[in-house]
Design a protein around this motif. Sequence first.
Motif, PDB file in Angstrom:
ATOM      1  N   PRO A  45       0.826  -1.212   0.000  1.00  0.00           N
ATOM      2  CA  PRO A  45       0.000   0.000   0.000  1.00  0.00           C
ATOM      3  C   PRO A  45       0.858   1.258   0.000  1.00  0.00           C
ATOM      4  N   SER A  48       3.975   2.171   2.436  1.00  0.00           N
ATOM      5  CA  SER A  48       4.443   0.926   3.083  1.00  0.00           C
ATOM      6  C   SER A  48       5.967   0.785   3.058  1.00  0.00           C
ATOM      7  N   THR A  52      11.495   3.516  -0.315  1.00  0.00           N
ATOM      8  CA  THR A  52      12.606   3.489   0.645  1.00  0.00           C
ATOM      9  C   THR A  52      13.398   2.191   0.485  1.00  0.00           C
TER      10      THR A  52
END
Length: 246
Positions: A45, A48, A52
């Motif tokens: 999602p 989430s 990153t």
Amino acid sequence: MLANRYAVQLTDVTKRYGEGPDAVLALDRVSAGIEPGTFTAVMGPSGSGKSTFLHCAAGLDRPTAGEVRLGDQDLSALRERRLTELRRTRIGFVFQAFNLLPSLTVEQNILLPLRLAGRQSEPDWLRHIVGAVDLGGRLTRYPAQLSGGQQQRVAIARALVTRPEVIFADEPTGALDPETARDILLLLRQAVTDLHQTVVMVTHDPVAAAHTDQVLFLGAGRVVDGMVTPSADRVAEVMTGLRRVA
Ligand SMILES: Nc1ncnc2c1ncn2[C@@H]1O[C@H](COP(=O)(O)OP(=O)(O)OP(=O)(O)O)[C@@H](O)[C@H]1O
């Protein structure tokens, strides 16, 4: 010591943005191993931790804790200059926004990573990838003279030109219509199957994920599920469940 069997390996990777009560835990002790010559989708999602994850795995960002290895190289052991060099020579990138240089021709854009690394181009390899991405007749054009799909083909050729150990793709079909997106996904698939490239792709799209060999699902900064030989329906089902708990 045994050589690392993974092209990329994350071990207990944590990434925290900010300090104190406002700190955001974007990745929370994430471990994952990507086998060479495979196509992996990273899904989850919104918020989430997908971007990153990609940024830490590709050495674009440093984890707060944990270890990222590209083959046998521990990225945290590298100073900034060596890390930049490694990104240039051993990693390829494909972004949603293509990120081509407008003042360079198609050929110059494709060759840019080699130029930056001070390396010679290999004419046979260049011919091979230009053929694979079907850009043969457009090498002297400029990005503005190309469609979105063609620009993404240039970006993929540019990512392939150094024969990197891994290509990281961040929503590579996000800006394309479904038909063009499918062509780009088939091209990435071909890079894995025919050129034995390793590709890791962040996507929101279950149909895109269905072109890969495996999916890693993130939820609130953790790896919460995985799927091999995914189908769009099964991926969509897992995503619906994750959105419910997000
Ligand atoms: N530079 C930053 N500074 C502060 N917080 C950040 C930063 N980058 C990301 N975050 C936060 O970290 C969390 C994970 O963000 P990330 O962009 O990795 O998620 P994502 O799954 O890629 O999201 P999306 O699908 O919306 O792009 C989010 O809560 C986000 O707000």
